[in-house]
Design a protein around this motif. Structure first.
Motif, mmCIF file in Angstrom:
data_model
loop_
_atom_site.group_PDB
_atom_site.id
_atom_site.type_symbol
_atom_site.label_atom_id
_atom_site.label_comp_id
_atom_site.label_asym_id
_atom_site.label_seq_id
_atom_site.Cartn_x
_atom_site.Cartn_y
_atom_site.Cartn_z
ATOM 1 N N TYR A 1 -3.794 7.609 -8.615
ATOM 2 C CA TYR A 1 -2.737 7.598 -9.623
ATOM 3 C C TYR A 1 -1.446 7.009 -9.056
ATOM 4 O O TYR A 1 -0.805 6.163 -9.699
ATOM 5 C CB TYR A 1 -2.492 9.020 -10.166
ATOM 6 C CG TYR A 1 -1.155 9.105 -10.859
ATOM 7 C CD1 TYR A 1 -0.933 8.412 -12.057
ATOM 8 C CD2 TYR A 1 -0.078 9.797 -10.293
ATOM 9 C CE1 TYR A 1 0.316 8.411 -12.660
ATOM 10 C CE2 TYR A 1 1.167 9.803 -10.893
ATOM 11 C CZ TYR A 1 1.357 9.113 -12.074
ATOM 12 O OH TYR A 1 2.584 9.105 -12.674
ATOM 13 N N LEU A 2 -1.088 7.426 -7.856
ATOM 14 C CA LEU A 2 0.193 6.956 -7.306
ATOM 15 C C LEU A 2 0.177 5.460 -6.986
ATOM 16 O O LEU A 2 1.217 4.850 -6.823
ATOM 17 C CB LEU A 2 0.603 7.791 -6.079
ATOM 18 C CG LEU A 2 0.970 9.249 -6.405
ATOM 19 C CD1 LEU A 2 1.245 10.051 -5.139
ATOM 20 C CD2 LEU A 2 2.160 9.335 -7.357
ATOM 21 N N LYS A 3 -1.040 4.870 -6.949
ATOM 22 C CA LYS A 3 -1.135 3.413 -6.734
ATOM 23 C C LYS A 3 -1.278 2.666 -8.053
ATOM 24 O O LYS A 3 -1.264 1.436 -8.091
ATOM 25 C CB LYS A 3 -2.359 3.108 -5.849
ATOM 26 C CG LYS A 3 -2.108 3.425 -4.366
ATOM 27 C CD LYS A 3 -3.195 2.852 -3.505
ATOM 28 C CE LYS A 3 -4.235 3.877 -3.234
ATOM 29 N NZ LYS A 3 -5.370 3.700 -2.523
ATOM 30 N N SER A 4 -1.490 3.423 -9.129
ATOM 31 C CA SER A 4 -1.789 2.750 -10.413
ATOM 32 C C SER A 4 -0.515 2.199 -11.046
ATOM 33 O O SER A 4 0.599 2.533 -10.649
ATOM 34 C CB SER A 4 -2.428 3.755 -11.377
ATOM 35 O OG SER A 4 -1.443 4.657 -11.820
ATOM 36 N N LYS A 5 -0.723 1.335 -12.050
ATOM 37 C CA LYS A 5 0.409 0.828 -12.836
ATOM 38 C C LYS A 5 0.636 1.828 -13.962
ATOM 39 O O LYS A 5 -0.333 2.361 -14.513
ATOM 40 C CB LYS A 5 0.042 -0.522 -13.471
ATOM 41 C CG LYS A 5 0.053 -1.687 -12.518
ATOM 42 C CD LYS A 5 0.205 -2.990 -13.302
ATOM 43 C CE LYS A 5 1.311 -3.925 -12.887
ATOM 44 N NZ LYS A 5 2.272 -3.523 -11.914
ATOM 45 N N VAL A 6 1.878 2.082 -14.294
ATOM 46 C CA VAL A 6 2.110 2.977 -15.431
ATOM 47 C C VAL A 6 2.940 2.254 -16.490
ATOM 48 O O VAL A 6 3.689 1.324 -16.178
ATOM 49 C CB VAL A 6 2.825 4.295 -15.019
ATOM 50 C CG1 VAL A 6 1.970 5.120 -14.096
ATOM 51 C CG2 VAL A 6 4.184 4.023 -14.384
ATOM 52 N N THR A 7 2.747 2.683 -17.728
ATOM 53 C CA THR A 7 3.445 2.023 -18.831
ATOM 54 C C THR A 7 4.158 3.057 -19.693
ATOM 55 O O THR A 7 3.552 4.068 -20.071
ATOM 56 C CB THR A 7 2.417 1.289 -19.745
ATOM 57 O OG1 THR A 7 1.528 0.573 -18.914
ATOM 58 C CG2 THR A 7 3.092 0.368 -20.725
ATOM 59 N N TYR A 8 5.412 2.797 -19.999
ATOM 60 C CA TYR A 8 6.141 3.624 -20.957
ATOM 61 C C TYR A 8 6.090 2.916 -22.293
ATOM 62 O O TYR A 8 6.581 1.801 -22.406
ATOM 63 C CB TYR A 8 7.623 3.735 -20.564
ATOM 64 C CG TYR A 8 7.903 4.596 -19.357
ATOM 65 C CD1 TYR A 8 8.190 5.949 -19.508
ATOM 66 C CD2 TYR A 8 7.914 4.055 -18.081
ATOM 67 C CE1 TYR A 8 8.473 6.751 -18.402
ATOM 68 C CE2 TYR A 8 8.198 4.844 -16.976
ATOM 69 C CZ TYR A 8 8.477 6.196 -17.144
ATOM 70 O OH TYR A 8 8.748 6.984 -16.053
ATOM 71 N N SER A 9 5.468 3.537 -23.293
ATOM 72 C CA SER A 9 5.569 2.930 -24.626
ATOM 73 C C SER A 9 5.128 3.920 -25.686
ATOM 74 O O SER A 9 4.252 4.761 -25.430
ATOM 75 C CB SER A 9 4.730 1.647 -24.718
ATOM 76 O OG SER A 9 3.392 1.969 -24.858
ATOM 77 N N GLY A 10 5.727 3.798 -26.839
ATOM 78 C CA GLY A 10 5.341 4.602 -28.005
ATOM 79 C C GLY A 10 5.313 6.097 -27.725
ATOM 80 O O GLY A 10 4.364 6.779 -28.123
ATOM 81 N N GLY A 11 6.313 6.614 -27.036
ATOM 82 C CA GLY A 11 6.371 8.057 -26.799
ATOM 83 C C GLY A 11 5.330 8.543 -25.816
ATOM 84 O O GLY A 11 4.919 9.712 -25.881
ATOM 85 N N LYS A 12 4.911 7.661 -24.920
ATOM 86 C CA LYS A 12 3.893 8.074 -23.938
ATOM 87 C C LYS A 12 4.168 7.408 -22.609
ATOM 88 O O LYS A 12 4.715 6.303 -22.547
ATOM 89 C CB LYS A 12 2.499 7.569 -24.351
ATOM 90 C CG LYS A 12 1.922 8.115 -25.603
ATOM 91 C CD LYS A 12 0.523 7.513 -25.801
ATOM 92 C CE LYS A 12 -0.020 7.804 -27.171
ATOM 93 N NZ LYS A 12 0.464 6.931 -28.227
#
Ligand SMILES: C[S@@+](CC[C@H](N)C(=O)[O-])C[C@H]1O[C@@H](n2cnc3c(N)ncnc32)[C@H](O)[C@@H]1O
Length: 433
Positions: free
Chosen positions: A203-214
């Motif tokens: 998880y700490l290496k993954s890409k994360v996305t902020y969008s649509g309340g998530k």
């Protein structure tokens, strides 16, 4: 409508030894069961097609709880059957029946008892779950003390008892575990669970996305979701009763910054945040997050407002060494298992929390299934007591509108529906005595 008849539950391809114990369990034949349990592993045999176990059969044959208009004679017969079923179940659990084995309808014995309205039997399953999880917790601790050579012993035990690590299945840890958030207690065949295990390192290496309340990682796991805002609000109210200004606050896990926004509104004297994900840290440093350099600079003194970048496992020893103490501590990570939450409250809360302070965590432990939630409420309560903490559970209603169906509504674009319950148990922890 489930077909709960014996003919549909014991399949034609059921091996004779499994068939024998399932039939004895179905008829609550305690002497026969006791004899059959002389064979190791008999208590956890399952029909290869229906995955009916002796515990399922014992419960299923009871049928639904009698209705209000049942005659006294029938009621008394039912009472006798329940007593016989309880005696058989106790024997099965004593001899290794697995509390969280699922059948082909994704029901554990406890889920089945709940569906049939058999509360007393459900409680027996919860108790068996608590005993098993406490035992596995002890074995896990034992494993850490062993050299590599012995590791197989514990893994073997886990396998044998069908124990699945309480692992965040993609929710936050609320420590859960939601962090683990939602510990995954149920061992499902891979094709059915359609999941990869979530773990902290990946998880700490993954890409994360902020969008649509998530906030979602690149595997589609919901790291944090806006529907949890009310839980965050109620957590702040519980950690800071009356919302006084000038308190010292530590929050672990920034996520969408929902709870930090609420903490900030109370004008704390100190507000520290620990966050490990590089992309979340990048987001925090932007103006959009409200917790960037300008916020840090606006603290009442240098270091009063601060985001610590790194894993709490590395930062908390540093805070202890600095002598930092807080009035309110909240813990809500992602991708970690229950052992990490336990480690946090056992090793760090005693040093970081003021004697009159309050500790809380996101309680998503086992939240995809009622029995797992009930088991983990009790397990965490016992471990908190071992750590010198008393816990009050504030029970909140969760509005399930938009949360009813996987892949739809709030869950659109999220791989796993990690919350299915209409009640949230909000932990409010203080030092005992
Ligand atoms: C569920 S979110 C927190 C949500 C937050 N309570 C809110 O109100 O928006 C979990 C956060 O914990 C962070 N996290 C995961 N493991 C961590 C660790 N070991 N140390 C610090 N932060 C961690 C994740 O990157 C993520 O930002």
């Amino acid at each position: 409508m489930a077909d709960d008849s014996i003919s549909s539950r014991i399949s034609l391809s059921c091996p004779p030894d499994t068939q024998t114990i399932l039939t004895a369990a179905w008829s609550h034949d305690l002497p026969a069961i006791k004899k059959l349990l002389d064979t190791p592993g008999a208590a956890s045999l399952q029909d290869p097609v229906t995955r009916e176990s002796p515990s399922h059969a014992t419960i299923r044959s009871l049928g639904p709880r009698p209705s209000a208009d049942t005659s006294p004679e029938e009621l008394s017969e039912d009472k006798e059957s329940v007593e016989a079923a309880i005696a058989v179940l106790r024997e099965l659990f004593l001899w290794g029946a697995i509390w969280n084995d699922v059948d082909d309808h994704d029901e554990t014995p406890g889920c089945l008892a709940a569906r049939l309205g058999r509360e007393e039997i459900y409680q027996l399953c919860v108790e068996a779950g608590i005993r098993a999880e406490l035992l596995f917790g002890i074995l896990d601790g034992y494993e850490e003390l062993e050299s590599g050579d012995e590791e197989w012993e514990v893994e073997d035990v886990e396998e044998e008892h069908g124990h699945v690590e309480v692992v965040d299945g993609g929710e936050h840890n609320g420590a859960p575990v939601d962090g683990e958030d939602a510990p995954e207690l149920i061992d499902m065949p891979e094709e059915e669970s359609e999941k990869k295990d979530v773990n902290s390192e990946d998880y700490l290496k993954s890409k994360v996305t902020y969008s649509g309340g998530k906030l979602v990682d690149d595997d589609g796991n919901g790291v944090m979701m806006a529907w949890e805002t009310d839980i965050m609000r109620r957590s702040v109210n519980a950690l800071l009763p009356g919302l006084p200004e000038g308190k010292r606050i530590l929050n672990i896990g920034f996520g969408m910054g929902i709870i930090d926004g609420m903490f900030a509104e109370t004008k704390p004297a100190r507000h520290h945040i620990i966050e490990a994900h590089p992309e979340v840290l990048k987001y925090i440093s932007t103006d959009e997050s409200k917790f960037g350099p300008a916020w840090e600079a606006a603290g009442s003194e240098p270091g009063a407002n601060k985001v610590y970048g790194g894993k709490w496992q590395e930062i908390c020893p540093q805070l202890l060494a600095e002598g930092q103490v807080y009035d309110a501590i909240y813990f809500d990570t992602f991708g970690e298992d229950y052992s990490q939450l336990k480690l946090f409250f056992t090793e760090f809360i005693p040093g970081l929390l003021d004697q009159n302070g309050i500790f809380g965590f996101f309680n998503g432990l086992g939240a995809d299934r009622k029995i797992c939630y009930d088991v983990y409420t009790k397990v965490s309560e016992m471990h908190l007591a071992d750590a010198g903490l008393d816990v009050d559970w504030d029970v909140l209603d969760v509005d399930l509108k938009g949360l009813e169906e996987a892949g739809k509504g709030e869950w659109e674009g999220v791989r796993r529906r990690y919350w299915t319950l209409d009640k949230y148990r909000l932990p409010v922890c203080t030092f005992l005595g």
